[in-house]
Design a protein around this motif. Structure first.
Motif, mmCIF file in Angstrom:
data_model
loop_
_atom_site.group_PDB
_atom_site.id
_atom_site.type_symbol
_atom_site.label_atom_id
_atom_site.label_comp_id
_atom_site.label_asym_id
_atom_site.label_seq_id
_atom_site.Cartn_x
_atom_site.Cartn_y
_atom_site.Cartn_z
ATOM 1 N N SER A 182 41.468 38.163 32.808
ATOM 2 C CA SER A 182 42.267 37.325 33.699
ATOM 3 C C SER A 182 41.904 37.561 35.158
ATOM 4 N N ALA A 183 41.457 38.772 35.493
ATOM 5 C CA ALA A 183 41.145 39.102 36.881
ATOM 6 C C ALA A 183 39.875 38.431 37.374
ATOM 7 N N GLY A 184 38.928 38.151 36.485
ATOM 8 C CA GLY A 184 37.666 37.607 36.968
ATOM 9 C C GLY A 184 36.964 36.663 36.028
ATOM 10 N N MET A 185 36.669 37.122 34.815
ATOM 11 C CA MET A 185 35.840 36.348 33.901
ATOM 12 C C MET A 185 36.506 35.050 33.453
ATOM 13 N N GLY A 186 37.822 34.967 33.569
ATOM 14 C CA GLY A 186 38.506 33.749 33.153
ATOM 15 C C GLY A 186 38.289 32.581 34.089
ATOM 16 N N ALA A 187 38.440 32.802 35.393
ATOM 17 C CA ALA A 187 38.413 31.703 36.362
ATOM 18 C C ALA A 187 37.136 31.631 37.185
ATOM 19 N N VAL A 188 36.537 32.787 37.506
ATOM 20 C CA VAL A 188 35.418 32.809 38.450
ATOM 21 C C VAL A 188 34.207 32.006 37.971
ATOM 22 N N TYR A 206 51.328 41.295 26.514
ATOM 23 C CA TYR A 206 50.057 40.592 26.719
ATOM 24 C C TYR A 206 50.275 39.325 27.537
ATOM 25 N N ALA A 207 51.273 38.556 27.160
ATOM 26 C CA ALA A 207 51.542 37.276 27.803
ATOM 27 C C ALA A 207 51.932 37.450 29.263
ATOM 28 N N CYS A 208 52.826 38.383 29.537
ATOM 29 C CA CYS A 208 53.273 38.614 30.917
ATOM 30 C C CYS A 208 52.131 39.126 31.788
ATOM 31 N N LEU A 209 51.333 40.053 31.244
ATOM 32 C CA LEU A 209 50.208 40.607 31.999
ATOM 33 C C LEU A 209 49.211 39.526 32.360
ATOM 34 N N GLN A 210 48.965 38.616 31.440
ATOM 35 C CA GLN A 210 47.991 37.548 31.665
ATOM 36 C C GLN A 210 48.372 36.689 32.867
#
Length: 484
Positions: free
Chosen positions: A395-401, A325-329
């Motif tokens: 992590s791909a979108g909803m986290g930062a966008v 989980y951590a590495c993928l994030q």
């Protein structure tokens, strides 16, 4: 008339270095002159910017350490201190309550004592918090420590990206600012990984390491020149800017731009909270606040804080699952940062929301099988696939966008007030989800993830119907379109 005012404000934003990268033809000529500086000289001039950014993102890393602490330590803390489910739920969720307070007070603190001063305050709270957790012998000391680290986290969430944006040259600002989100994810991931092999007290001491680096590093870097200019410290302003750009750099043009920008801000009316609910701003507020609701109420903080427990309940190795989980994030967050200006904001959000729905449904299906003793061999694989798909999609979108879109849609005169409201909603959602997660899991493990899937499906509909695409558009174009 209101729209015309916003357009004019947007045009002013486009001319100011802090607010937009789009330049007029005059700016293009100036950039042409700047390109005459040799690459060697350029590299020599920005080393202090890089050093300052590295020091500042230690605060982002500390943010991640605070957020990632509760997941790998839940079983050990509960057993060692004999905590009830309710007591540990308070410990896990009070972090975000402290962060709400920190986020609300961070702006005034950073404006009053400076960006470096605010980072020192945040670091002090984190140090006190980690020590309280380390020496804790009961729930009260744990909660006080967690609340203190949460406050520091809330201040860091505001001041670090602001500081980086204010010190970086315009051609480096975007790349350097993305380090903030990447270091948060790295801090969370490292806590997840080392938390599987260290005791919870030692992990609390590890949280002091970025604090020590930050406190020492702040003595080596200059204060934000823009804050110094805003507070009327003329001599310190020029000294700090010269230090950031290099001893031989000509800072006269940039210094003049910053002073003009500060004067422009001073001329604008100071917006009050009720002003953002005027008809001309209401769509911007709905988009900004709505995206924060979509980000938090889809379950991210419950899953992030208690991912180890989820894997254990599903019958999968918590240590292997947590490390994966951590590495993928970290990997997916870095990938998303490279795609946001190519793929666009809205496509990333839609893909992200779709993955969140599927991830929740897979995890819910795994727990349904477990509860009713169906296909028990498939339960661990379904659970880990669902959780990893969920975090990868987030992590791909909803986290930062949502944070990127929020920074683009508010006119300059309401950015501070509207941004504070959106940030407060974000932290409130984080607190509510992290507090209720254990109770929901006790009620129905599979029902919890079906509920999150439904919320993420509604988020998909909100994005596709309400959120505009902002890629490749100037601020005045975005604001005129939204507030039309």
């Amino acid at each position: 008339m209101a729209i015309q005012q916003d357009v004019e404000q947007g045009k002013q934003e486009a001319r100011e270095p802090l607010l937009d990268e789009d330049k007029t033809s005059v700016d293009g000529d100036e950039e042409g002159d700047e390109r005459k500086i040799s690459q060697k000289s350029r590299r020599e001039n920005v080393w202090m910017v890089y050093l300052s950014t590295i020091v500042a993102v230690c605060g982002s890393y500390e943010f991640g350490c605070c957020a990632g602490y509760s997941s790998p330590t839940q079983s050990a803390i509960t057993e060692d201190l004999d905590l009830s489910l309710s007591e540990y739920s308070v410990f896990g969720s009070i972090l975000t309550f402290g962060a709400m307070i920190g986020a609300i007070t961070s702006g005034p603190i950073a404006d009053f004592i400076g960006r470096k001063g605010a980072m020192r305050v945040a670091t002090g709270f984190c140090v006190v918090g980690w020590l309280a957790i380390y020496f804790a012998e009961g729930a009260l000391a744990l909660d006080i420590g967690r609340l203190a680290t949460g406050y520091g986290m809330g201040v860091f969430s505001y001041v670090v990206p602001v500081f980086i944006a204010e010190i970086a040259p315009k051609d480096l600002r975007g790349a350097l600012t993305t380090l903030n989100q990447l270091m948060i994810c790295t801090g969370v991931s490292v806590s997840f990984i080392i938390g599987t092999v260290l005791t919870w007290r030692v992990l609390a001491l590890i949280g002091l390491v970025p604090c020590a680096i930050l406190l020492f590093g702040l003595f080596l870097i200059p204060e934000s020149p823009r804050w110094l200019a805003k507070t009327g410290k003329e001599k310190e302003f020029e000294t700090a800017l010269q230090k950031l750009r290099g001893e031989d750099a000509d800072i006269s043009h940039e210094a003049a731009e910053i002073k003009d920008y500060i004067e422009t801000l001073e001329r604008l009316p100071k917006a009050k909270m009720l002003d953002i609910f005027q008809r001309r701003y209401v769509r911007s507020v709905i988009i900004g606040v709505g995206l924060m609701v979509c980000q938090q109420f889809g379950g991210i903080n419950g899953i992030c804080f208690y991912v180890s427990e989820i894997f254990e309940i599903a019958g999968f190795s918590s240590s292997v699952g947590t490390i994966t989980y951590a590495c993928l994030q970290v990997v997916v967050t870095a990938l998303g940062a490279t795609l946001i200006d190519k793929a666009g904001r809205k496509p990333l959000l839609l893909v992200s929301a779709t993955g969140l729905v599927i991830g929740c449904l897979l995890t819910g299906l795994a727990f349904y099988f477990k509860v009713y003793d169906l296909a028990t061999n498939a339960v661990p694989a379904l659970a880990v696939t669902g959780v990893l798909l969920y975090i990868g999609s987030f992590s791909a979108g909803m986290g930062a966008v949502p944070w990127v879109v929020m920074s683009e849609i508010f006119p300059i005169n309401i950015k501070g007030v509207a941004g504070s409201l959106a940030t407060l909603v974000n932290w409130f959602g984080a607190w509510l989800i992290s507090y209720t997660f254990n109770y929901l899991m006790s009620w129905s493990s599979y029902g919890t993830f079906i509920l999150y899937a439904a919320i993420n499906a509604l988020a998909f509909l909100f994005i596709i119907t309400v959120v505009p695409e902002t890629k490749g558009r100037t601020l005045e174009q975005i604001q005129a379109a939204i507030n039309n």
